[in-house]
Design a protein around this motif. Structure first.
Motif, mmCIF file in Angstrom:
data_model
loop_
_atom_site.group_PDB
_atom_site.id
_atom_site.type_symbol
_atom_site.label_atom_id
_atom_site.label_comp_id
_atom_site.label_asym_id
_atom_site.label_seq_id
_atom_site.Cartn_x
_atom_site.Cartn_y
_atom_site.Cartn_z
ATOM 1 N N VAL B 34 -3.762 -5.918 -12.029
ATOM 2 C CA VAL B 34 -3.717 -5.351 -10.677
ATOM 3 C C VAL B 34 -2.244 -5.233 -10.295
ATOM 4 O O VAL B 34 -1.576 -6.237 -9.998
ATOM 5 N N GLU B 35 -1.730 -4.019 -10.310
ATOM 6 C CA GLU B 35 -0.282 -3.809 -10.200
ATOM 7 C C GLU B 35 -0.027 -2.396 -9.707
ATOM 8 O O GLU B 35 -0.562 -1.434 -10.269
ATOM 9 N N ASP B 36 0.798 -2.277 -8.650
ATOM 10 C CA ASP B 36 1.004 -0.950 -8.061
ATOM 11 C C ASP B 36 2.124 -0.151 -8.730
ATOM 12 O O ASP B 36 2.143 1.074 -8.634
ATOM 13 N N THR B 37 3.058 -0.828 -9.382
ATOM 14 C CA THR B 37 4.220 -0.112 -9.927
ATOM 15 C C THR B 37 3.936 0.362 -11.349
ATOM 16 O O THR B 37 3.675 -0.450 -12.240
ATOM 17 N N GLU B 38 4.024 1.677 -11.544
ATOM 18 C CA GLU B 38 3.618 2.245 -12.830
ATOM 19 C C GLU B 38 4.461 1.730 -13.997
ATOM 20 O O GLU B 38 3.914 1.453 -15.072
ATOM 21 N N GLU B 59 -4.575 -0.111 -9.152
ATOM 22 C CA GLU B 59 -3.261 0.122 -8.529
ATOM 23 C C GLU B 59 -3.015 -0.698 -7.280
ATOM 24 O O GLU B 59 -1.909 -0.678 -6.730
ATOM 25 N N ASN B 60 -4.052 -1.330 -6.769
ATOM 26 C CA ASN B 60 -3.852 -2.192 -5.609
ATOM 27 C C ASN B 60 -5.011 -3.160 -5.489
ATOM 28 O O ASN B 60 -5.987 -3.070 -6.240
ATOM 29 N N LEU B 78 -4.807 -10.441 -13.935
ATOM 30 C CA LEU B 78 -3.369 -10.574 -13.640
ATOM 31 C C LEU B 78 -3.140 -9.862 -12.315
ATOM 32 O O LEU B 78 -3.354 -8.657 -12.210
ATOM 33 N N MET B 79 -2.717 -10.611 -11.309
ATOM 34 C CA MET B 79 -2.686 -10.086 -9.941
ATOM 35 C C MET B 79 -1.262 -10.072 -9.386
ATOM 36 O O MET B 79 -0.645 -11.114 -9.176
ATOM 37 N N ASP B 80 -0.762 -8.885 -9.111
ATOM 38 C CA ASP B 80 0.547 -8.751 -8.488
ATOM 39 C C ASP B 80 0.450 -9.197 -7.033
ATOM 40 O O ASP B 80 -0.646 -9.238 -6.453
ATOM 41 N N ALA B 91 -6.557 -9.922 -1.953
ATOM 42 C CA ALA B 91 -7.484 -9.522 -3.013
ATOM 43 C C ALA B 91 -8.039 -10.760 -3.717
ATOM 44 O O ALA B 91 -9.239 -10.851 -4.003
ATOM 45 N N THR B 92 -7.171 -11.744 -3.946
ATOM 46 C CA THR B 92 -7.606 -12.989 -4.585
ATOM 47 C C THR B 92 -8.649 -13.683 -3.715
ATOM 48 O O THR B 92 -9.694 -14.128 -4.198
#
Lengths: 155, 149
Positions: B34-38, B59-60, B78-80, B91-92
């Motif tokens: 889970v990560e917004d930055t490509e 993406e979020n 894996l959570m940003d 989100a968690t």
């Protein structure tokens, strides 16, 4: 007179700038190099290109957002956060460090500070791009001269 | 997919070739990133390519919660931290409130105690500073019993 691969290799290390906390690139760049292999021969240049496309977009957004009559510092911070994250992922440590200062200015709603940081981060992106362009050109020259692309040790 | 004016994007990019070029079988562990930055997603994608895992991406935080609500299951998340729409902390929390016990490893570029504490309170199992490296990822997989050979 043929120029030896060693000559290009020495120039490569000189441009690389060392993993010394003051260079343009830190250990994360070395990590990327280690992920490049015969199955992913252009991995580093592809990730770097993606970073510069993304950073250009973010810098334009930052300019636009900071130019508003009423500045939304949360929006500015969100863009800077993205730039910080992606610069850290490619090892562009000077860009990342300016982003840290930039975020502090956002926290303080400090417009003048933000504008200064924007200018600085633009400059650092420009400098690291030049450095990386030179590195990639040298890689091609090393390969053309029959050498192997040097990869810094992770230790 | 549009929802109330917001757009969500799910990326399901299976790591279909394991180390020996074999197609992923049912035994392959499923990881949700889970990560917004490509750029960050591309690096993690490459990191897991040689490991025997299947990677999906959101993406979020909202996209991640939607995937899980929709019935998708994972062996590791894996959570940003900082993401648009719904951030990593929230989100968690939402994922835990659904009764999901999948290990969640929180990721953040800021190594602040407060970040770590907030994530652990929300239900994350551990906190890792970014960027992830191959060694860190392998250690994470080992800790949560993910066979990557």
């Amino acid at each position: 007179m043929l120029i030896s691969p060693q000559h290009f290799t020495m120039r490569f290390f000189k441009i690389f700038g060392g993993v010394d906390g003051k260079g343009f690139l830190d250990a994360q760049f070395t990590e990327l190099q280690h992920l490049q292999d015969e199955n992913n021969p252009n991995f580093v240049s592809e990730v770097v290109s993606l970073f510069f496309e993304d950073s250009e977009r973010l810098l334009n957004e930052l300019s636009r957002t900071l130019d508003q009559q009423i500045v939304d510092f949360r929006k500015v911070d969100a863009h800077v956060h993205q730039l910080k994250g992606s610069s850290a992922s490619i090892g562009a440590q000077r860009v990342k460090n300016v982003c840290l200062a930039f975020r502090s200015c956002c926290d303080e709603n400090n417009l003048e500070g933000c504008l200064g940081c924007l200018q600085q981060v633009r400059q650092e992106c420009y400098l690291v791009k030049n450095k990386l362009d030179a590195l990639f050109r040298l890689e091609q020259q090393i390969l053309a001269a029959g050498g192997a692309v040097p990869i810094m040790s992770k230790d | 997919m549009a929802l109330g004016g917001a757009r969500f994007r799910y990326i399901i990019s299976s790591n279909t070739l394991g180390r020996f070029g074999l197609a992923m079988g049912e035994g392959a562990k499923r990881i949700l990133l889970v990560e917004d930055t490509e750029v960050n997603r591309v690096v993690v994608r490459r990191l897991v390519r040689e490991l025997n895992v299947s990677l999906e991406e959101a993406e979020n935080g909202q996209a991640a919660v939607d995937l899980i609500r929709g019935g998708r299951t994972y062996d590791l998340i894996l959570m940003d931290k900082e993401m648009p729409v719904v951030d990593g902390h929230e989100a968690t929390r939402q994922i835990r409130s659904l009764g999901v016990t999948t290990p969640i490893v929180a990721l953040s570029g800021d190594s602040l105690e407060s970040d770590r504490d907030l994530f652990l309170q929300a239900g994350a199992d551990e906190f890792q500073p970014k960027p992830l490296t191959r060694d860190k990822l392998i250690n994470i997989f080992s800790r949560y019993g993910l066979d990557y050979d």
